[in-house]
Design a protein around this motif. Structure first.
Motif, PDB file in Angstrom:
ATOM      1  N   PRO A  61       0.800  -1.226   0.000  1.00 34.25           N
ATOM      2  CA  PRO A  61       0.000   0.000   0.000  1.00 34.25           C
ATOM      3  C   PRO A  61       0.838   1.285   0.000  1.00 34.25           C
ATOM      4  CG  PRO A  61      -0.922  -1.588   1.530  1.00 34.25           C
ATOM      5  CD  PRO A  61       0.394  -2.147   1.071  1.00 34.25           C
ATOM      6  N   ALA A  62       1.926   1.306   0.758  1.00 32.92           N
ATOM      7  CA  ALA A  62       2.776   2.502   0.798  1.00 32.92           C
ATOM      8  C   ALA A  62       3.463   2.731  -0.542  1.00 32.92           C
ATOM      9  CB  ALA A  62       3.805   2.375   1.913  1.00 32.92           C
ATOM     10  N   LEU A  63       3.939   1.661  -1.167  1.00 34.63           N
ATOM     11  CA  LEU A  63       4.581   1.802  -2.474  1.00 34.63           C
ATOM     12  C   LEU A  63       3.587   2.255  -3.534  1.00 34.63           C
ATOM     13  CD1 LEU A  63       6.913  -1.331  -2.567  1.00 34.63           C
ATOM     14  CD2 LEU A  63       7.569   1.053  -2.245  1.00 34.63           C
ATOM     15  N   GLU A  64       2.384   1.703  -3.492  1.00 33.47           N
ATOM     16  CA  GLU A  64       1.368   2.097  -4.465  1.00 33.47           C
ATOM     17  C   GLU A  64       0.973   3.560  -4.288  1.00 33.47           C
ATOM     18  OE1 GLU A  64      -2.465   0.059  -6.489  1.00 33.47           O
ATOM     19  OE2 GLU A  64      -2.368  -0.044  -4.311  1.00 33.47           O
ATOM     20  N   THR A  65       0.822   4.003  -3.043  1.00 32.36           N
ATOM     21  CA  THR A  65       0.484   5.403  -2.768  1.00 32.36           C
ATOM     22  C   THR A  65       1.556   6.334  -3.316  1.00 32.36           C
ATOM     23  OG1 THR A  65      -0.845   4.898  -0.835  1.00 32.36           O
ATOM     24  CG2 THR A  65       0.132   7.081  -0.912  1.00 32.36           C
ATOM     25  N   ARG A  66       2.809   5.959  -3.127  1.00 32.40           N
ATOM     26  CA  ARG A  66       3.911   6.839  -3.526  1.00 32.40           C
ATOM     27  C   ARG A  66       4.191   6.825  -5.033  1.00 32.40           C
ATOM     28  NH1 ARG A  66       8.292   9.312  -0.763  1.00 32.40           N
ATOM     29  NH2 ARG A  66       9.990   9.695  -2.198  1.00 32.40           N
ATOM     30  N   PHE A  67       4.181   5.647  -5.635  1.00 33.66           N
ATOM     31  CA  PHE A  67       4.636   5.532  -7.017  1.00 33.66           C
ATOM     32  C   PHE A  67       3.524   5.337  -8.051  1.00 33.66           C
ATOM     33  CE2 PHE A  67       8.302   4.048  -4.477  1.00 33.66           C
ATOM     34  CZ  PHE A  67       9.197   5.051  -4.837  1.00 33.66           C
ATOM     35  N   PHE A  68       2.331   4.953  -7.634  1.00 29.34           N
ATOM     36  CA  PHE A  68       1.238   4.696  -8.567  1.00 29.34           C
ATOM     37  C   PHE A  68      -0.056   5.353  -8.101  1.00 29.34           C
ATOM     38  CE2 PHE A  68       4.095   0.998  -8.685  1.00 29.34           C
ATOM     39  CZ  PHE A  68       4.533   1.095  -9.994  1.00 29.34           C
ATOM     40  N   PRO A  69      -0.084   6.690  -7.959  1.00 28.06           N
ATOM     41  CA  PRO A  69      -1.315   7.346  -7.503  1.00 28.06           C
ATOM     42  C   PRO A  69      -2.431   7.167  -8.534  1.00 28.06           C
ATOM     43  CG  PRO A  69       0.226   8.969  -8.328  1.00 28.06           C
ATOM     44  CD  PRO A  69       0.956   7.651  -8.319  1.00 28.06           C
ATOM     45  N   VAL A  70      -3.652   7.198  -8.048  1.00 33.53           N
ATOM     46  CA  VAL A  70      -4.815   7.047  -8.931  1.00 33.53           C
ATOM     47  C   VAL A  70      -5.111   8.352  -9.639  1.00 33.53           C
ATOM     48  CG1 VAL A  70      -7.276   6.483  -9.021  1.00 33.53           C
ATOM     49  CG2 VAL A  70      -5.754   5.210  -7.501  1.00 33.53           C
ATOM     50  N   VAL A  71      -4.918   9.478  -8.947  1.00 35.08           N
ATOM     51  CA  VAL A  71      -5.185  10.800  -9.521  1.00 35.08           C
ATOM     52  C   VAL A  71      -3.992  11.712  -9.276  1.00 35.08           C
ATOM     53  CG1 VAL A  71      -7.684  10.621  -9.225  1.00 35.08           C
ATOM     54  CG2 VAL A  71      -6.320  11.656  -7.446  1.00 35.08           C
ATOM     55  N   SER A  72      -3.936  12.783 -10.067  1.00 39.85           N
ATOM     56  CA  SER A  72      -2.907  13.805  -9.869  1.00 39.85           C
ATOM     57  C   SER A  72      -3.285  14.674  -8.679  1.00 39.85           C
ATOM     58  CB  SER A  72      -2.787  14.672 -11.126  1.00 39.85           C
ATOM     59  OG  SER A  72      -3.985  15.431 -11.302  1.00 39.85           O
ATOM     60  N   LYS A  73      -2.419  15.593  -8.355  1.00 39.71           N
ATOM     61  CA  LYS A  73      -2.730  16.562  -7.300  1.00 39.71           C
ATOM     62  C   LYS A  73      -3.896  17.443  -7.743  1.00 39.71           C
ATOM     63  CE  LYS A  73       0.500  15.782  -4.225  1.00 39.71           C
ATOM     64  NZ  LYS A  73       0.253  15.439  -2.856  1.00 39.71           N
ATOM     65  N   LEU A  74      -4.671  17.893  -6.773  1.00 35.71           N
ATOM     66  CA  LEU A  74      -5.838  18.733  -7.003  1.00 35.71           C
ATOM     67  C   LEU A  74      -5.412  20.154  -7.353  1.00 35.71           C
ATOM     68  CD1 LEU A  74      -9.016  18.841  -6.517  1.00 35.71           C
ATOM     69  CD2 LEU A  74      -8.422  19.793  -4.304  1.00 35.71           C
ATOM     70  N   ASP A  75      -6.011  20.716  -8.386  1.00 35.71           N
ATOM     71  CA  ASP A  75      -5.843  22.133  -8.728  1.00 35.71           C
ATOM     72  C   ASP A  75      -7.143  22.830  -8.368  1.00 35.71           C
ATOM     73  OD1 ASP A  75      -3.261  21.947  -9.880  1.00 35.71           O
ATOM     74  OD2 ASP A  75      -4.143  21.256 -11.762  1.00 35.71           O
ATOM     75  N   ILE A  76      -7.068  23.835  -7.504  1.00 39.36           N
ATOM     76  CA  ILE A  76      -8.268  24.592  -7.149  1.00 39.36           C
ATOM     77  C   ILE A  76      -8.491  25.656  -8.213  1.00 39.36           C
ATOM     78  CG2 ILE A  76      -9.296  26.139  -5.459  1.00 39.36           C
ATOM     79  CD1 ILE A  76      -7.860  24.570  -3.279  1.00 39.36           C
ATOM     80  N   LEU A  77      -9.628  25.569  -8.893  1.00 35.83           N
ATOM     81  CA  LEU A  77      -9.960  26.519  -9.953  1.00 35.83           C
ATOM     82  C   LEU A  77     -10.596  27.776  -9.391  1.00 35.83           C
ATOM     83  CD1 LEU A  77     -11.467  23.988 -12.533  1.00 35.83           C
ATOM     84  CD2 LEU A  77      -9.132  24.909 -12.442  1.00 35.83           C
ATOM     85  N   SER A  78     -11.447  27.622  -8.380  1.00 33.94           N
ATOM     86  CA  SER A  78     -12.041  28.780  -7.717  1.00 33.94           C
ATOM     87  C   SER A  78     -12.265  28.419  -6.257  1.00 33.94           C
ATOM     88  CB  SER A  78     -13.355  29.198  -8.386  1.00 33.94           C
ATOM     89  OG  SER A  78     -14.362  28.235  -8.171  1.00 33.94           O
ATOM     90  N   ILE A  79     -12.183  29.444  -5.426  1.00 32.06           N
ATOM     91  CA  ILE A  79     -12.367  29.250  -3.996  1.00 32.06           C
ATOM     92  C   ILE A  79     -13.062  30.488  -3.452  1.00 32.06           C
ATOM     93  CG2 ILE A  79     -10.042  30.129  -3.496  1.00 32.06           C
ATOM     94  CD1 ILE A  79      -9.942  28.075  -1.163  1.00 32.06           C
ATOM     95  N   ARG A  80     -14.091  30.265  -2.610  1.00 32.86           N
ATOM     96  CA  ARG A  80     -14.808  31.409  -2.040  1.00 32.86           C
ATOM     97  C   ARG A  80     -15.395  31.009  -0.692  1.00 32.86           C
ATOM     98  NH1 ARG A  80     -20.108  31.820  -1.871  1.00 32.86           N
ATOM     99  NH2 ARG A  80     -21.382  30.246  -2.875  1.00 32.86           N
ATOM    100  N   PRO A  81     -15.533  31.984   0.202  1.00 28.64           N
ATOM    101  CA  PRO A  81     -16.141  31.667   1.499  1.00 28.64           C
ATOM    102  C   PRO A  81     -17.650  31.531   1.370  1.00 28.64           C
ATOM    103  CG  PRO A  81     -15.594  33.995   1.388  1.00 28.64           C
ATOM    104  CD  PRO A  81     -15.083  33.375   0.120  1.00 28.64           C
ATOM    105  N   THR A  82     -18.234  30.720   2.218  1.00 28.63           N
ATOM    106  CA  THR A  82     -19.690  30.616   2.284  1.00 28.63           C
ATOM    107  C   THR A  82     -20.173  31.494   3.437  1.00 28.63           C
ATOM    108  OG1 THR A  82     -19.637  28.715   3.754  1.00 28.63           O
ATOM    109  CG2 THR A  82     -19.673  28.259   1.383  1.00 28.63           C
ATOM    110  N   ASP A  83     -21.458  31.721   3.512  1.00 26.87           N
ATOM    111  CA  ASP A  83     -22.009  32.592   4.556  1.00 26.87           C
ATOM    112  C   ASP A  83     -21.828  32.018   5.960  1.00 26.87           C
ATOM    113  OD1 ASP A  83     -22.816  34.364   2.603  1.00 26.87           O
ATOM    114  OD2 ASP A  83     -24.843  33.515   2.457  1.00 26.87           O
ATOM    115  N   ASP A  84     -21.687  30.712   6.062  1.00 24.69           N
ATOM    116  CA  ASP A  84     -21.560  30.090   7.387  1.00 24.69           C
ATOM    117  C   ASP A  84     -20.112  29.800   7.799  1.00 24.69           C
ATOM    118  OD1 ASP A  84     -21.052  28.060   5.625  1.00 24.69           O
ATOM    119  OD2 ASP A  84     -22.654  26.740   6.323  1.00 24.69           O
TER     120      ASP A  84
END
Length: 150
Positions: free
Chosen positions: A34-57
């Motif tokens: 599991p550790a080797l798979e996490t490090r060398f064979f990720p399922v997805v790339s890193k997340l890119d945040i396209l937009s970010i905004r606060p909510t009212d709460d």
């Protein structure tokens, strides 16, 4: 007669050694895989945040993009506040979808856009003091965890 017993004894010792080696290999595979798979064979790339905004709460709404690299079954996402390996805790994340979208949460391989997601943290905490992980099932042996953000 005695050489036949000796040969049988050698055969038994060889079988015991093969048995020990096989189970040592299986144990090592489950401990390290599991550790080797996490490090060398990720399922997805890193997340890119396209937009970010606060909510009212006081929470944060994000829209994001990522690349799905491997065709694995999506199980879930966890978002945490704090720094690894020190002190961190899980926070709520709401993965919102169009009310008419009844499709599977599994996505095909390729570039994906997602959101809005509501993260149970203020923007400053999301940007500088949080991390996220995705969990997928890629094979029957264990679940695969991918460090998704940052």
């Amino acid at each position: 007669m005695q050489s036949r017993l000796a040969a049988m004894g050698v055969g038994i010792v060889k079988m015991m050694c093969a048995f020990i080696l096989f189970f040592s290999f299986v144990f090592t595979l489950y401990a390290v895989g599991p550790a080797l798979e996490t490090r060398f064979f990720p399922v997805v790339s890193k997340l890119d945040i396209l937009s970010i905004r606060p909510t009212d709460d006081g929470r944060t709404e994000i829209r994001a993009a990522f690349r799905k690299i491997r065709d694995c079954e999506y199980i879930g996402m966890s978002w945490f506040v704090g720094k690894r390996p020190d002190d961190f805790e899980r926070v709520a994340v709401v993965l919102m979808r169009d009310p008419n979208d009844t499709s599977s949460p599994n996505r095909p391989v390729g570039y994906q856009k997602a959101g809005p997601w509501i993260i149970g943290l203020p923007i400053e905490q999301v940007k500088g003091n949080s991390f996220a992980q995705l969990v997928h099932r890629c094979h029957p042996f264990w679940t695969t965890t991918t460090d998704f953000f940052p």
